[in-house]
Design a protein around this motif. Structure first.
Motif, PDB file in Angstrom:
ATOM      1  N   CYS A   1       0.858  -1.181   0.000  1.00  0.00           N
ATOM      2  CA  CYS A   1       0.000   0.000   0.000  1.00  0.00           C
ATOM      3  C   CYS A   1       0.892   1.227   0.000  1.00  0.00           C
TER       4      CYS A   1
ATOM      5  N   SER B   1      -4.650  12.002  -6.628  1.00  0.00           N
ATOM      6  CA  SER B   1      -4.788  10.588  -6.949  1.00  0.00           C
ATOM      7  C   SER B   1      -4.940  10.404  -8.453  1.00  0.00           C
TER       8      SER B   1
ATOM      9  N   HIS C   1      -0.677   9.938  -9.571  1.00  0.00           N
ATOM     10  CA  HIS C   1      -0.620   9.627  -8.137  1.00  0.00           C
ATOM     11  C   HIS C   1       0.197  10.609  -7.305  1.00  0.00           C
TER      12      HIS C   1
ATOM     13  N   HIS D   1      -3.541   3.602  -1.723  1.00  0.00           N
ATOM     14  CA  HIS D   1      -3.506   2.637  -2.834  1.00  0.00           C
ATOM     15  C   HIS D   1      -3.109   1.251  -2.320  1.00  0.00           C
TER      16      HIS D   1
ATOM     17  N   TYR E   1      -3.052  -2.855  -2.209  1.00  0.00           N
ATOM     18  CA  TYR E   1      -3.164  -4.025  -3.083  1.00  0.00           C
ATOM     19  C   TYR E   1      -3.566  -5.213  -2.214  1.00  0.00           C
TER      20      TYR E   1
ATOM     21  N   TYR F   1     -14.403   5.332  -4.221  1.00  0.00           N
ATOM     22  CA  TYR F   1     -13.316   4.352  -4.280  1.00  0.00           C
ATOM     23  C   TYR F   1     -12.996   4.042  -5.727  1.00  0.00           C
TER      24      TYR F   1
ATOM     25  N   CYS G   1      -6.927  -3.842  -6.456  1.00  0.00           N
ATOM     26  CA  CYS G   1      -6.787  -2.649  -5.634  1.00  0.00           C
ATOM     27  C   CYS G   1      -8.150  -2.057  -5.338  1.00  0.00           C
TER      28      CYS G   1
ATOM     29  N   GLU H   1      -9.212   1.396  -3.597  1.00  0.00           N
ATOM     30  CA  GLU H   1      -8.531   2.617  -3.174  1.00  0.00           C
ATOM     31  C   GLU H   1      -9.528   3.689  -2.731  1.00  0.00           C
TER      32      GLU H   1
ATOM     33  N   VAL I   1     -10.417   7.326  -2.149  1.00  0.00           N
ATOM     34  CA  VAL I   1      -9.838   8.566  -2.664  1.00  0.00           C
ATOM     35  C   VAL I   1     -10.824   9.710  -2.466  1.00  0.00           C
TER      36      VAL I   1
END
Length: 289
Positions: free
Chosen positions: A56, A63, A92, A156, A158, A237, A249, A251, A253
């Motif tokens: 992560c 993002s 990112h 982020h 995984y 997300y 993933c 994420e 955000v």
């Protein structure tokens, strides 16, 4: 670049951090079984020196992708160059590409800090805490430049993926994307992307932003015998499910992809000097009975 790792444990799970590699999480696993709860990073992954092979990493001060070579701020245009070898666009932010400093470290908690001048001055902090199988990450960014700038934020992680991995994550709409993974239009959820009820991850390639998220989600790994309960204070997300890969993933955000060029800059925050923006993510490990 330092390859040293820091370790936390709470008796149930163990966390390994790589501050020198973008302030990233290297591994999070169950102590009793060794089960990885984020994508496992071995010594080779650590030696590669990129958070994109770890568990992560933080997304700041934005993002995902930004088009048009930059974006407009109240005081003028901020030009941006591509910053990753697998993307023609800046992606990112910059926090994931710089070493972070260890400010505090105890058995169950770590505070990391980054003072960045790229692409403008900001301070980012990450607080990691373990408690009874729960990993909490709090990411905060404070604007340090003399003029206001638009900020976005995200994390982020995984996660391991098998053919049986399930996801429950209610949302209202999804951004459809073109071949370059850039958003084209916002639409109602099709059946294969409707996670109001638990369902297996989509078989089709997915790299999309889901809007109107409740901030609660659940990952179910029936074969490995556990679930992860997800909580966040964000309403968006990103779900990335590359075909043929043993990971995906999820994420949290603050904004959709390329929000800097959308009407109203949805989810972005215009920070004045010394103002802050933050995000919290919690992951609770639960063995399946």
């Amino acid at each position: 670049m330092s390859l040293d790792t820091l370790h936390l444990q709470d008796g149930i799970t163990r966390l390994a951090l790589a501050p020198g590699i973008g302030g990233a999480v290297a591994n999070w696993s169950v102590i009793a079984t060794g089960q990885p709860l984020l994508r496992h990073a071995d010594e080779r992954a650590l030696a590669a020196g990129t958070p994109r092979l770890l568990g992560c990493y933080p997304l700041a001060p934005w993002s995902n992708r930004i088009t048009e070579g930059g974006f407009d701020n109240p005081e003028g245009w901020l030009a941006l160059a591509a910053n990753a070898d697998n993307s023609p666009l800046p992606i990112h932010g910059s926090a994931w590409q710089q070493p972070w400093e260890v400010i505090e470290h105890s058995e169950r908690s770590v505070l990391l800090r980054l003072d960045s001048q790229v692409p403008f001055a900001y301070r980012a902090e990450q607080r990691f805490e373990l408690n009874e199988g729960r990993l909490m990450i709090h990411l905060q960014v404070t604007h340090q430049a003399d003029t206001p700038m638009w900020h976005g934020i995200g994390l982020h992680p995984y996660f391991p993926r098998t053919s049986h991995t399930g996801l429950q994550a209610s949302a209202e709409q999804v951004w459809y994307c073109d071949a370059a993974s850039l958003p084209t239009h916002l639409s109602a959820l099709p059946a294969h992307w409707n996670f109001d009820e638990e369902r297996q991850l989509p078989a089709v390639h997915t790299d999309n932003a889901f809007i109107g998220w409740t901030g609660q989600a659940r990952i179910i790994e029936p074969q490995a015998g556990y679930s992860l309960e997800i909580g966040s204070d964000q309403g968006i997300y990103l779900l990335f499910c590359p075909e043929g890969k043993p990971f995906f993933c999820f994420e949290p955000v603050s904004h959709p992809v390329n929000a800097h060029h959308m009407s109203g800059k949805p989810g972005l925050v215009l920070l004045q000097p010394k103002q802050s923006h933050s995000l919290t993510l919690s992951l609770q490990y639960r063995p399946l009975s």
